[in-house]
Design an enzyme around this catalytic site. Structure first.
Site, PDB file in Angstrom:
ATOM      1  N   GLY A  13      20.406 -10.389  33.379  1.00  0.00           N
ATOM      2  CA  GLY A  13      21.367  -9.432  33.924  1.00  0.00           C
ATOM      3  C   GLY A  13      22.580 -10.067  34.585  1.00  0.00           C
ATOM      4  N   ASN A  15      25.439 -10.425  33.157  1.00  0.00           N
ATOM      5  CA  ASN A  15      26.561  -9.526  32.810  1.00  0.00           C
ATOM      6  C   ASN A  15      26.538  -8.283  33.695  1.00  0.00           C
ATOM      7  OD1 ASN A  15      28.350 -10.359  30.401  1.00  0.00           O
ATOM      8  ND2 ASN A  15      26.284 -10.957  29.762  1.00  0.00           N
ATOM      9  N   MET A  91      18.200  -6.160  24.273  1.00  0.00           N
ATOM     10  CA  MET A  91      17.781  -6.858  23.057  1.00  0.00           C
ATOM     11  C   MET A  91      16.943  -6.007  22.103  1.00  0.00           C
ATOM     12  SD  MET A  91      19.407  -9.560  23.653  1.00  0.00           S
ATOM     13  CE  MET A  91      18.873 -10.798  22.483  1.00  0.00           C
ATOM     14  N   ARG A  92      17.202  -4.721  22.056  1.00  0.00           N
ATOM     15  CA  ARG A  92      16.526  -3.866  21.068  1.00  0.00           C
ATOM     16  C   ARG A  92      17.573  -3.235  20.158  1.00  0.00           C
ATOM     17  NH1 ARG A  92      11.572  -5.199  20.746  1.00  0.00           N
ATOM     18  NH2 ARG A  92      11.065  -3.230  19.725  1.00  0.00           N
ATOM     19  N   HIS A 110      28.623  -9.262  22.598  1.00  0.00           N
ATOM     20  CA  HIS A 110      27.891 -10.102  21.663  1.00  0.00           C
ATOM     21  C   HIS A 110      28.416 -11.530  21.762  1.00  0.00           C
ATOM     22  CE1 HIS A 110      25.434 -10.958  18.190  1.00  0.00           C
ATOM     23  NE2 HIS A 110      26.445 -11.642  17.695  1.00  0.00           N
ATOM     24  N   LEU A 145      24.463  -2.734  13.100  1.00  0.00           N
ATOM     25  CA  LEU A 145      24.151  -3.716  14.148  1.00  0.00           C
ATOM     26  C   LEU A 145      25.285  -4.728  14.353  1.00  0.00           C
ATOM     27  CD1 LEU A 145      22.023  -4.998  16.116  1.00  0.00           C
ATOM     28  CD2 LEU A 145      21.357  -6.432  14.189  1.00  0.00           C
ATOM     29  N   GLU A 175      31.937 -14.141  28.892  1.00  0.00           N
ATOM     30  CA  GLU A 175      31.370 -12.795  28.723  1.00  0.00           C
ATOM     31  C   GLU A 175      31.605 -11.965  29.979  1.00  0.00           C
ATOM     32  OE1 GLU A 175      27.316 -12.455  27.405  1.00  0.00           O
ATOM     33  OE2 GLU A 175      27.461 -14.227  26.162  1.00  0.00           O
TER      34      GLU A 175
HETATM   35  C1  GRF Z   1      24.342 -12.476  26.757  1.00  0.00           C
HETATM   36  O1  GRF Z   1      24.670 -13.702  26.172  1.00  0.00           O
HETATM   37  C2  GRF Z   1      24.665 -11.347  25.845  1.00  0.00           C
HETATM   38  O2  GRF Z   1      25.848 -11.532  25.132  1.00  0.00           O
HETATM   39  C3  GRF Z   1      23.486 -11.392  24.923  1.00  0.00           C
HETATM   40  O3  GRF Z   1      22.400 -11.584  25.794  1.00  0.00           O
HETATM   41  C4  GRF Z   1      22.827 -12.358  26.905  1.00  0.00           C
HETATM   42  C5  GRF Z   1      22.447 -11.606  28.156  1.00  0.00           C
HETATM   43  O4  GRF Z   1      22.687 -12.332  29.325  1.00  0.00           O
HETATM   44  N1  GRF Z   1      23.400 -10.253  24.074  1.00  0.00           N
HETATM   45  P1  GRF Z   1      22.524 -11.649  30.747  1.00  0.00           P
HETATM   46  O5  GRF Z   1      21.175 -10.939  30.760  1.00  0.00           O
HETATM   47  O6  GRF Z   1      23.652 -10.693  30.935  1.00  0.00           O
HETATM   48  O7  GRF Z   1      22.543 -12.786  31.713  1.00  0.00           O
END
Ligand code: GRF
Length: 211
Positions: A13, A15, A91-92, A110, A145, A175
């Site tokens: 988490g 992000n 991740m689903r 992504h 996707l 990101e």
């Molecule tokens: C990130 O690299 C995102 O782009 C990918 O999964 C990772 C998640 O990271 N889909 P976080 O849980 O936000 O640290």
């Protein structure tokens, strides 16, 4: 009216944390009204709770099929009255019914320069291809996707000696900054989904904006 965000996570988490911080500092003029995880132990749930945000878990492992999980997840999502759904390391793969319920109101980040490398192991795939640069992309979510309309990208160089871990480490901060920027656009009414395309400030985006 303040834009209400619902964030979906599966893990650390970071992000999510960047979005929490950007809302707190008013870089994003929005309120996170809920965080849903499909993994009960996801650290992101703790981050949300620390910030006083409502959390829910819909554990995919407790459902007999993908369809049943998606139905339960959609129900849970609908208990929040969100303006925008933000997938942040979720991740689903979501089915068309769920995605269509939030058409034009769901974003994903992504870790590749889409359309390159949809799916998993993006850092290794960029290295294996001998790419000179790499990065991350925010796009609107469709049933395709990692294939929805591109909004914005941030780039970095791939340097000698890089491996998947070092690249991930370089892309992650990109990101955080990119996602906050794009969500801020949406919350300010600058970004919209129109007729299968992303529109920024009333202009159709032919290509992702570089941030
Ligand atoms: C990130 O690299 C995102 O782009 C990918 O999964 C990772 C998640 O990271 N889909 P976080 O849980 O936000 O640290």
């Amino acid at each position: 009216m303040t834009c209400k965000l619902l964030v979906l996570i599966s893990g650390n988490g970071s992000n999510l944390q960047a979005i929490i911080d950007a809302c707190a500092s008013k870089h994003i003029d929005a309120e996170i009204i809920g965080v849903i995880s499909n993994v009960p132990s996801a650290f992101g749930l703790e981050r949300a709770q620390r910030a006083g945000i409502a959390t829910a878990v819909v554990d995919h492992k407790t459902f007999a099929s993908r369809a049943e999980f998606d139905t339960a997840l959609l129900r849970c999502m609908q208990t929040f009255d969100a303006d925008l759904v933000v997938l942040a390391g979720f991740m689903r793969i979501l089915n068309a019914e769920l995605v269509n319920a939030y058409a034009g109101r769901m974003l994903n980040i992504h870790p590749s320069l889409l359309p390159k490398y949809p799916g998993l192991h993006t850092h290794q795939r960029a290295l294996d291809a001998g790419d000179a640069e790499h990065g991350c992309t925010v796009h609107f979510v469709t049933a395709d996707l990692d294939g929805g309309p591109l909004i914005a990208q941030s780039r970095c160089a791939i340097v000698t000696g890089d491996d998947a871990a070092s690249l991930a480490q370089r892309v992650h901060p990109l990101e955080h900054r990119l996602y906050a920027t794009v969500i801020a656009w949406y919350a300010a009414g600058r970004l919209r989904y129109h007729d299968g395309h992303a529109q920024l400030d009333g202009k159709l985006l032919e290509a992702a904006v570089t941030v």
